[in-house]
Design a protein around this motif. Structure first.
Motif, PDB file in Angstrom:
ATOM      1  N   PRO A  32       0.825  -1.218   0.000  1.00 23.86           N
ATOM      2  CA  PRO A  32       0.000   0.000   0.000  1.00 23.86           C
ATOM      3  C   PRO A  32       0.860   1.269   0.000  1.00 23.86           C
ATOM      4  O   PRO A  32       0.969   1.975   1.004  1.00 23.86           O
ATOM      5  CB  PRO A  32      -0.798  -0.144   1.302  1.00 23.86           C
ATOM      6  CG  PRO A  32       0.138  -0.869   2.217  1.00 23.86           C
ATOM      7  CD  PRO A  32       0.918  -1.822   1.340  1.00 23.86           C
ATOM      8  N   ILE A  33       1.468   1.556  -1.132  1.00 23.26           N
ATOM      9  CA  ILE A  33       2.438   2.649  -1.232  1.00 23.26           C
ATOM     10  C   ILE A  33       1.832   3.982  -0.787  1.00 23.26           C
ATOM     11  O   ILE A  33       2.461   4.761  -0.050  1.00 23.26           O
ATOM     12  CB  ILE A  33       2.972   2.763  -2.672  1.00 23.26           C
ATOM     13  CG1 ILE A  33       3.727   1.491  -3.069  1.00 23.26           C
ATOM     14  CG2 ILE A  33       3.874   3.989  -2.818  1.00 23.26           C
ATOM     15  CD1 ILE A  33       4.963   1.212  -2.253  1.00 23.26           C
ATOM     16  N   GLU A  34       0.628   4.270  -1.232  1.00 19.95           N
ATOM     17  CA  GLU A  34       0.028   5.572  -0.917  1.00 19.95           C
ATOM     18  C   GLU A  34      -0.253   5.730   0.573  1.00 19.95           C
ATOM     19  O   GLU A  34      -0.074   6.820   1.140  1.00 19.95           O
ATOM     20  CB  GLU A  34      -1.252   5.779  -1.733  1.00 19.95           C
ATOM     21  CG  GLU A  34      -1.009   6.143  -3.188  1.00 19.95           C
ATOM     22  CD  GLU A  34      -0.540   4.965  -4.042  1.00 19.95           C
ATOM     23  OE1 GLU A  34      -0.062   5.200  -5.166  1.00 19.95           O
ATOM     24  OE2 GLU A  34      -0.666   3.802  -3.594  1.00 19.95           O
ATOM     25  N   LEU A  35      -0.668   4.667   1.246  1.00 20.54           N
ATOM     26  CA  LEU A  35      -0.890   4.742   2.690  1.00 20.54           C
ATOM     27  C   LEU A  35       0.424   4.985   3.431  1.00 20.54           C
ATOM     28  O   LEU A  35       0.478   5.783   4.374  1.00 20.54           O
ATOM     29  CB  LEU A  35      -1.544   3.452   3.190  1.00 20.54           C
ATOM     30  CG  LEU A  35      -3.019   3.260   2.877  1.00 20.54           C
ATOM     31  CD1 LEU A  35      -3.485   1.881   3.333  1.00 20.54           C
ATOM     32  CD2 LEU A  35      -3.875   4.350   3.530  1.00 20.54           C
ATOM     33  N   ILE A  36       1.474   4.286   3.002  1.00 21.59           N
ATOM     34  CA  ILE A  36       2.781   4.473   3.639  1.00 21.59           C
ATOM     35  C   ILE A  36       3.266   5.911   3.447  1.00 21.59           C
ATOM     36  O   ILE A  36       3.734   6.559   4.392  1.00 21.59           O
ATOM     37  CB  ILE A  36       3.811   3.483   3.076  1.00 21.59           C
ATOM     38  CG1 ILE A  36       3.378   2.033   3.340  1.00 21.59           C
ATOM     39  CG2 ILE A  36       5.185   3.736   3.685  1.00 21.59           C
ATOM     40  CD1 ILE A  36       4.212   1.004   2.597  1.00 21.59           C
ATOM     41  N   HIS A  37       3.139   6.418   2.248  1.00 23.18           N
ATOM     42  CA  HIS A  37       3.602   7.780   1.978  1.00 23.18           C
ATOM     43  C   HIS A  37       2.765   8.815   2.733  1.00 23.18           C
ATOM     44  O   HIS A  37       3.295   9.848   3.175  1.00 23.18           O
ATOM     45  CB  HIS A  37       3.585   8.043   0.476  1.00 23.18           C
ATOM     46  CG  HIS A  37       4.674   7.316  -0.257  1.00 23.18           C
ATOM     47  ND1 HIS A  37       4.783   7.318  -1.632  1.00 23.18           N
ATOM     48  CD2 HIS A  37       5.705   6.559   0.200  1.00 23.18           C
ATOM     49  CE1 HIS A  37       5.843   6.589  -1.983  1.00 23.18           C
ATOM     50  NE2 HIS A  37       6.404   6.119  -0.890  1.00 23.18           N
ATOM     51  N   VAL A  64      11.509   4.360  -1.446  1.00 27.41           N
ATOM     52  CA  VAL A  64      10.060   4.607  -1.469  1.00 27.41           C
ATOM     53  C   VAL A  64       9.385   3.564  -0.585  1.00 27.41           C
ATOM     54  O   VAL A  64       9.986   2.567  -0.184  1.00 27.41           O
ATOM     55  CB  VAL A  64       9.493   4.536  -2.896  1.00 27.41           C
ATOM     56  CG1 VAL A  64      10.111   5.618  -3.784  1.00 27.41           C
ATOM     57  CG2 VAL A  64       9.717   3.145  -3.507  1.00 27.41           C
ATOM     58  N   GLY A  65       8.095   3.797  -0.288  1.00 28.81           N
ATOM     59  CA  GLY A  65       7.334   2.820   0.475  1.00 28.81           C
ATOM     60  C   GLY A  65       7.950   2.552   1.838  1.00 28.81           C
ATOM     61  O   GLY A  65       8.347   3.474   2.562  1.00 28.81           O
ATOM     62  N   LEU A  66       8.037   1.280   2.202  1.00 31.64           N
ATOM     63  CA  LEU A  66       8.581   0.898   3.507  1.00 31.64           C
ATOM     64  C   LEU A  66       9.999   1.417   3.698  1.00 31.64           C
ATOM     65  O   LEU A  66      10.364   1.866   4.797  1.00 31.64           O
ATOM     66  CB  LEU A  66       8.546  -0.623   3.658  1.00 31.64           C
ATOM     67  CG  LEU A  66       9.197  -1.201   4.920  1.00 31.64           C
ATOM     68  CD1 LEU A  66       8.598  -0.598   6.181  1.00 31.64           C
ATOM     69  CD2 LEU A  66       9.075  -2.719   4.922  1.00 31.64           C
ATOM     70  N   ALA A  67      10.825   1.358   2.661  1.00 34.02           N
ATOM     71  CA  ALA A  67      12.198   1.865   2.783  1.00 34.02           C
ATOM     72  C   ALA A  67      12.210   3.343   3.161  1.00 34.02           C
ATOM     73  O   ALA A  67      13.025   3.779   3.979  1.00 34.02           O
ATOM     74  CB  ALA A  67      12.957   1.645   1.478  1.00 34.02           C
ATOM     75  N   ALA A  68      11.303   4.120   2.590  1.00 33.01           N
ATOM     76  CA  ALA A  68      11.221   5.546   2.924  1.00 33.01           C
ATOM     77  C   ALA A  68      10.754   5.740   4.360  1.00 33.01           C
ATOM     78  O   ALA A  68      11.217   6.651   5.064  1.00 33.01           O
ATOM     79  CB  ALA A  68      10.282   6.259   1.957  1.00 33.01           C
TER      80      ALA A  68
END
Length: 243
Positions: A32-37, A64-68
């Motif tokens: 869920p990239i948008e939720l993480i961001h 990006v994502g979890l890494a960010a």
């Protein structure tokens, strides 16, 4: 019964310091990239949440994502099965510097610990890990002449989940392999937050194809054109755009 939320910022507003957060996905599939961001955006504005324990299959890739999320210093501990993925540079640097804790869990055991959390099973036995460092300090029992390791359930305060379709009551379907850990995490969390490519009226999803019933979902936000982690990394993306 309407569980839809208007925007990403609102749907992650209740995540607090020190919480355990499960994040769906198998690599980029179902992440869920948008939720993480959105969670990172909140941190950059308010300084919260921080000191999170994250449960995920891997340790994130690129920036990006979890890494960010890790790169912004929001994660105190990571529980995962595969920290050495394609490009885990952020996690690796922080782990070697002693700035993040790792609990390594074999992948099948990780899935079963999450499922047990959702099913109300506080512990179970598995032969996986017996005789290795991962079994140190854990109870051992013998069944039918074979040694088994006791593993505890995993539960979370919040789950961040990506679905293909949701209805307004929170019933979910998933796209192919993007299903992965997402349904289990909805069950194992007190508050499941879902981004869905499409939100439809209640009753619009055939009950026979519902994967996650709405009883396990507390909030849904529509993200019609979700980003894919692999695409972002091929473009050398950095969230939120700073080198």
């Amino acid at each position: 019964m309407d569980k839809t939320v208007a925007d990403l910022a609102t749907v992650v507003a209740g995540i607090e310091d020190g919480m355990t957060v499960m994040i769906g996905g198998f690599g980029g599939a179902g992440a869920p990239i948008e939720l993480i961001h959105a969670l990172i955006d909140r941190f950059r504005t308010t300084g919260h949440p921080k000191d999170l324990t994250i449960v995920n299959n891997n340790a994130g890739n690129g920036h990006v994502g979890l890494a960010a999320l890790i790169e912004h210093g929001m994660v105190k501990k990571l529980v995962c099965s595969f920290p050495r993925s394609a490009d885990p540079v952020v996690f690796t640097e922080r782990y070697l510097a002693g700035r993040i804790e790792l609990e390594l869990v074999p992948q099948g055991t990780l899935a079963e610990r999450i499922r047990a959390g959702g099913a109300g099973i506080p512990a179970f036995y598995t032969p996986t890990g017996y005789g290795t460092l991962l079994a140190e300090g854990k109870p051992i029992a013998e069944f039918d002449g074979r040694a088994y390791v006791q593993e505890r359930w995993l539960k979370a305060d919040v789950a961040l989940v990506k679905a293909e379709t949701a209805d307004t009551h929170g019933n979910l379907t998933f796209r192919a392999a993007s299903r992965n850990f997402n349904p289990l995490m909805c069950m194992a969390s007190r508050h499941a937050v879902v981004q869905a490519r499409r939100v439809v009226p209640a009753g619009a999803i055939d009950p026979e194809v519902v994967v996650t019933p709405g009883i396990f979902v507390q909030a849904v936000v529509e993200v019609a054109d979700p980003q894919q982690e692999e695409d972002l990394n091929r473009a050398n993306a950095v969230y939120p755009g700073e080198a």
